[in-house]
Write an enzyme that holds these catalytic residues in place. Structure first.
Site, PDB file in Angstrom:
ATOM      1  N   GLY A 170       2.536   3.681   1.490  1.00  0.00           N
ATOM      2  CA  GLY A 170       3.107   3.928   2.811  1.00  0.00           C
ATOM      3  C   GLY A 170       3.549   5.352   3.031  1.00  0.00           C
ATOM      4  O   GLY A 170       3.729   5.779   4.168  1.00  0.00           O
ATOM      5  N   ARG A 175       3.239  14.454  -7.503  1.00  0.00           N
ATOM      6  CA  ARG A 175       3.251  13.850  -8.824  1.00  0.00           C
ATOM      7  C   ARG A 175       1.818  13.740  -9.331  1.00  0.00           C
ATOM      8  O   ARG A 175       0.862  13.771  -8.558  1.00  0.00           O
ATOM      9  CB  ARG A 175       3.948  12.494  -8.805  1.00  0.00           C
ATOM     10  CG  ARG A 175       3.361  11.485  -7.834  1.00  0.00           C
ATOM     11  CD  ARG A 175       4.225  10.239  -7.757  1.00  0.00           C
ATOM     12  NE  ARG A 175       3.670   9.233  -6.864  1.00  0.00           N
ATOM     13  CZ  ARG A 175       4.264   8.078  -6.593  1.00  0.00           C
ATOM     14  NH1 ARG A 175       5.415   7.773  -7.167  1.00  0.00           N
ATOM     15  NH2 ARG A 175       3.701   7.211  -5.766  1.00  0.00           N
ATOM     16  N   GLY A 185       0.802  -1.220   0.000  1.00  0.00           N
ATOM     17  CA  GLY A 185       0.000   0.000   0.000  1.00  0.00           C
ATOM     18  C   GLY A 185       0.833   1.268   0.000  1.00  0.00           C
ATOM     19  O   GLY A 185       2.057   1.254   0.078  1.00  0.00           O
ATOM     20  N   ASP A 201       4.000  -4.354  -7.264  1.00  0.00           N
ATOM     21  CA  ASP A 201       3.338  -3.173  -6.720  1.00  0.00           C
ATOM     22  C   ASP A 201       3.896  -1.890  -7.320  1.00  0.00           C
ATOM     23  O   ASP A 201       3.371  -0.805  -7.064  1.00  0.00           O
ATOM     24  CB  ASP A 201       3.485  -3.134  -5.194  1.00  0.00           C
ATOM     25  CG  ASP A 201       4.935  -3.160  -4.753  1.00  0.00           C
ATOM     26  OD1 ASP A 201       5.592  -4.189  -4.999  1.00  0.00           O
ATOM     27  OD2 ASP A 201       5.418  -2.164  -4.183  1.00  0.00           O
TER      28      ASP A 201
END
Length: 727
Positions: A240, A327, A238, A417
C-alpha cells in the site's frame, strides 16, 4: 572529506578516500538478466500488461494506478510509479483555468505530477535506465537527505556512487563536542549531480524506466498479497505504500539480485483508504533497526536511505511531515503472496476484499520463488518443489524467530503478510527490544490480547507457516501423485473443487508434521547456539537450558533486571570469584548486577543476592568444566572477549529512538548528525561505546559521556514503552 583519524572512537566511517573509478550512479547500475527480473516472469495487472502499456496509462489515465482496486486473480503485482504527495489529493483549477469536465481535469492534474519528462542521466557510460521527472513547478518541494547507510552500501550495493552524499550528512555526533563542522573541499560538479540524482530517485521525485528495451523493459512495481491480520482473514492487502524501483545483481554473485524498494512513496492500487505515505518518525525507526538487526546477526531487510519531504504533511495521530525510506532485500515476497492465490477455504472478507484463487498463478509464483529467490535444487530438472519450498521457508523463519527470542526483539505485528519467504525480519512497525525482562511483554499497544507478545512469537511464526502450507497444499498433493515430478502449466484446469479440497487436506497431511518438527528443532538449535554464545560457553550440554539459561531469565524477571545489560555484565564474571579468598569480589560483582534494575528501592536485595549467588556458582562450575577447551592461562580473558562480541553494549531502545526522532524533527541539520552517529552505534553494537571500561568519568569528553548515556536504560518512564502500528 571526513578525517577519520580525528574520531578514534568511531569504528566505521565511510570516507571519500575510497576509489570511485568502478562506481556508477544509481541510474547506471546494471539490471539483472530477464530471467531474474520479477515483473518479467510473474503476471502483472492485465490492465497494464507491460511497462509500455503502463507508460501510456501514466500519460492518459494516471488515476488508474492511484485507485484502490482488487487485481484480477491471476495477477502477482501491478506497475506503479512513485508519487509522494498529500492525500486526499487537493486538486483544484489554477487561476483562469476551467474544469468543466471533472474527470478530465483530475487526469490532467495527476499527469502533471507524474514523472513523465525525461532528463539526461549523470556520469558513467554503461547501459542505463532513463530518468523521468514531473512537470516543472508541479511537484517542487524540498528533498532533504537525512540518512544513508554505509553498511547497506557496503554489503548490497558496493558499486553505487553516491557523490558527496555522506559529506552533506555531516560528522556523526551525539553532542556539540566537535563544534562547527570542519571545512571541506568544495565538491565537484559531478559529485553534486550524482548525489542529487540519488536523492531525486530515492525520494520518489524521479522515476527510472525504459519501456523500449526489447530484452529488459523496466517500470517500478508493487506486490499483491493477502493475509491473516491478528488471526483474521483480511483479503487482499498488498504494497500500500511500497514501490520497488530497481533491481541489480551483486558484482560478486550475478545470480544474487537485490531489490531497492521505496517505502512511503505514494498511493498504489493496494493503498485502500490510506495515503501511501510514511512519516519521519516511523521511517527513522525502520532505517535504524534494519541495520541494527543485521549487526546482531538476525536475518532482516536492510536499509539504504532516508529522505525527508518536510513540505508534505501527513496525518497520523498528529500532523507530521513525510519521509521516504529505501530498503533492500533479495525479495520482498511474503507468505501472503501465496495466500492471495489460494485463499483459505470458505473464508470471505466482508466488503468484497478477496477474489477467487488462481492455481496457475500459484504454480507460477512458486516456481519463481523456488528457482530465483530460494535457489532450490532440482527445479530446472522438473523435480517437485512444493514441499521443498515450504520446508525451506519454514527453516529460514525458524532461525529468524530464534534470533528474535535470543536478543529480546519483539516485532509487534506478525501477520502473515508481514512474514518473508526468505525468513527476513520485515515491516518494522511497533517493534521493541526488551528492557527489563518480561516474557509476557507486548510492544504493540493495539495488541489487546497479547497475540504477538514476546513469548508467543515462535507460535505466531508457526501459525504463519501453516497458512503457507495450506495455500500450497493442493499443489504438493498433486506433485505427490506425479511421483515427485513438478506440476506443469495448466495443472489444475478442469479439476473439480471437490478434488482441489481433497488435495488441500492431503497436502497438509503430507507436510505438516515434518514442517512442525523442523521448525521446533531449528528454532531450538539456533536459540541454543546464540544463548551459548551470549553465556560464553563453547560446548552444548543437554541440561544447559534447564540449569542455566531458563533460571537466568527467571532471575531477571523476578528481580526486574535489564535483559541486555545483565548479559553484557556476565562477560566480566570470573569463576574464581566463588573462591573464599575472592568473596569481596563476588559481593562487589553482585552489587553491580543489582544496579541493573530501575526498581532499586523496591528490590528485595537479600533474596536477590542469595539467588544470584547460587546461580553464579552453577555458572562458574559450568565454565570450569570447559577449561580444557581454552588455553588455561587466558580463559577468563578470551571468554570475556567472546562474550563482549555476542552481547551488545548498545541497544536500540525505545527511549533512544524517541530522542533521535525528536532531534531530527526539531532541527534536521543537527538531527541528521545524531542519526548518523546512532546508526554507527547500531551497526557496531558490541564495541565498548562510552569508554565502557573507564571508571573515572571525570576524564571523559562530552561525546564519550553521551555515548555512555545512550548505552544506558534511559528515562525509566520509557521502559516497556508501547508503540502503535503507525509507528
Amino acid at each position: 572529506m571526513i578525517n577519520s583519524s580525528r574520531y578514534t572512537n568511531l569504528p566505521f566511517i565511510l570516507t571519500r578516500t575510497m576509489s570511485t573509478t568502478s562506481k556508477v550512479p544509481l541510474s547506471a547500475l546494471p539490471l539483472p538478466p530477464r530471467t531474474h527480473i520479477l515483473p518479467l516472469n510473474l503476471t502483472p495487472d492485465p490492465r497494464t500488461p507491460s511497462p509500455a502499456a503502463f507508460r501510456q496509462y501514466q500519460k492518459d489515465t494516471p488515476s488508474y494506478q492511484r485507485r484502490a482496486r482488487l487485481l484480477s486473480p491471476e495477477a502477482h503485482f501491478s506497475y506503479v510509479a512513485p508519487c509522494p504527495i498529500e492525500f486526499p489529493y487537493r486538486a483544484k483549477p489554477e487561476e483562469g483555468e476551467e474544469a468543466t469536465d471533472q474527470q478530465a481535469f483530475i487526469e490532467r492534474w495527476l499527469a502533471e505530477r507524474e514523472a513523465l519528462h525525461e532528463k539526461p542521466a549523470e556520469g558513467g557510460t554503461s547501459r542505463r535506465l532513463k530518468k523521468y521527472y514531473p512537470a516543472e513547478g508541479k511537484r517542487d518541494q524540498p528533498l532533504v537527505l537525512i540518512g544513508l547507510s554505509e553498511t547497506g552500501l557496503r554489503d548490497y550495493l558496493p558499486r553505487l556512487h553516491v557523490g558527496d552524499a555522506f559529506e552533506t550528512l555531516g560528522t556523526p555526533t551525539l553532542s556539540d563536542a566537535f563544534g562547527d563542522e570542519p571545512e571541506r573541499p568544495a565538491a565537484s560538479v559531478e559529485d553534486i549531480a550524482i548525489r542529487q540524482e540519488l536523492i531525486d530517485i530515492l525520494s520518489g521525485h524521479a522515476s527510472l524506466m525504459d519501456v523500449e528495451d526489447p530484452e529488459t523493459p523496466w517500470a517500478p512495481w508493487s506486490l499483491r498479497y493477502s493475509g491473516h491480520q491478528f488471526g483474521t482473514w483480511a483479503g487482499q492487502l498488498g504494497d500500500g505504500r511500497a514501490i520497488s524501483v530497481l533491481a541489480t545483481p551483486h558484482p560478486d554473485d550475478p545470480e544474487l539480485v537485490y531489490e531497492l524498494q521505496l517505502k512511503g512513496a505514494g498511493r498504489t492500487p493496494f493503498s485502500r483508504s490510506a495515503d501511501g505515505l510514511a512519516v519521519v518518525r516511523s521511517s527513522i525507526r525502520e532505517f535504524l533497526c534494519g541495520e541494527a538487526m543485521h549487526a546482531l546477526g538476525i536475518p532482516t531487510t536492510r536499509s539504504l536511505s532516508l529522505i525527508s519531504l518536510p513540505a508534505t504533511s501527513v496525518e497520523r495521530e498528529r500532523v507530521e511531515s513525510a519521509c521516504v525510506m529505501t530498503r533492500i532485500a533479495p525479495s520482498f515476497l511474503r507468505l501472503g503472496s501465496f495466500e492471495a492465490l489460494n485463499p483459505p477455504a470458505n473464508m470471505y472478507f466482508f466488503g468484497g476484499g478477496q477474489q477467487e484463487g488462481n492455481m496457475e498463478a500459484l504454480r507460477k509464483l512458486g516456481e519463481w520463488v523456488g528457482k530465483r529467490v530460494l535457489r532450490l535444487d532440482g527445479i530446472d530438472n522438473g523435480e517437485a518443489w512444493g514441499k521443498k519450498l515450504v520446508l525451506d521457508v519454514a527453516r529460514r523463519n525458524a532461525k529468524m524467530v530464534a534470533g528474535w527470542q535470543a536478543y529480546g526483539f519483539m516485532h509487534g505485528v506478525i501477520n502473515t503478510d508481514n512474514v518473508s519467504v526468505l525468513g527476513l525480519t520485515i515491516d518494522y512497525g511497533p517493534y521493541a527490544f526488551m528492557d527489563v525482562f518480561d516474557k509476557y511483554h507486548i510492544c504493540n499497544h493495539t495488541d489487546d490480547g497479547g497475540r504477538y507478545a514476546y513469548h508467543a512469537q515462535p507460535s505466531m511464526i508457526m501459525y504463519a507457516l501453516r497458512s503457507l502450507l495450506t495455500s500450497l497444499a493442493p499443489l504438493i498433493s498433486a506433485e505427490a501423485e506425479k511421483d515427485g515430478r513438478a506440476v506443469v502449466a495448466g495443472w489444475a484446469e478442469g479439476i473439480p473443487k471437490e478434488k482441489i479440497d481433497e488435495w488441500r487436506q492431503k497436502g497438509v497431511d503430507l507436510v505438516k508434521e515434518d514442517m512442525e518438527i523442523l521448525v521446533q528443532q531449528t528454532c531450538a538449535d539456533e536459540y541454543s547456539r546464540i544463548m551459548h554464545k551470549r553465556l560464553g560457553l563453547r560446548r552444548i550440554d543437554d541440561d544447559d537450558e534447564s540449569k542455566l539459561a531458563r533460571p537466568l531469565l527467571e532471575l531477571m524477571s523476578d528481580h526486574k533486571l535489564d535483559f541486555h545489560s545483565t548479559f553484557r555484565r556476565l562477560a566480566y564474571f570470573k569463576p574464581s570469584m566463588n573462591y573464599d579468598s575472592n568473596k569481596a569480589s563476588l559481593e562487589d560483582y553482585i552489587s553491580g548486577l543489582l544496579t541493573l534494575t530501575p526498581e532499586v528501592d523496591r528490590l528485595d536485595r537479600e533474596r536477590a543476592t542469595t539467588e544470584l549467588t547460587s546461580w553464579l556458582q552453577t555458572y562458574a562450575q559450568r565454565i570450569e568444566s570447559e577449561r580444557a577447551e581454552w588455553e588455561d592461562s587466558s580463559m577468563d580473558e578470551e571468554r570475556e572477549k567472546a562474550m563482549r562480541s555476542a552481547n551488545p553494549r548498545f541497544v536500540l531502545r525505545q527511549w533512544v529512538l524517541e530522542e533521535v526522532i525528536k532531534a531530527v524533527e526539531r532541527d534536521m541539520d543537527s538531527g541528521k548528525r545524531i542519526l548518523r552517529k546512532v546508526l554507527q552505534m547500531a551497526c557496531n553494537p558490541f564495541d565498548a561505546w562510552g569508554a565502557e571500561d573507564t571508571q573515572d568519568v571525570t576524564a571523559l569528553d562530552k561525546e564519550t559521556l553521551e555515548e555512555r548515556r545512550f548505552c544506558g536504560m534511559g528515562d525509566t518512564t520509557m521502559l516497556g514503552f508501547q508503540c502503535s502500528c503507525s509507528s
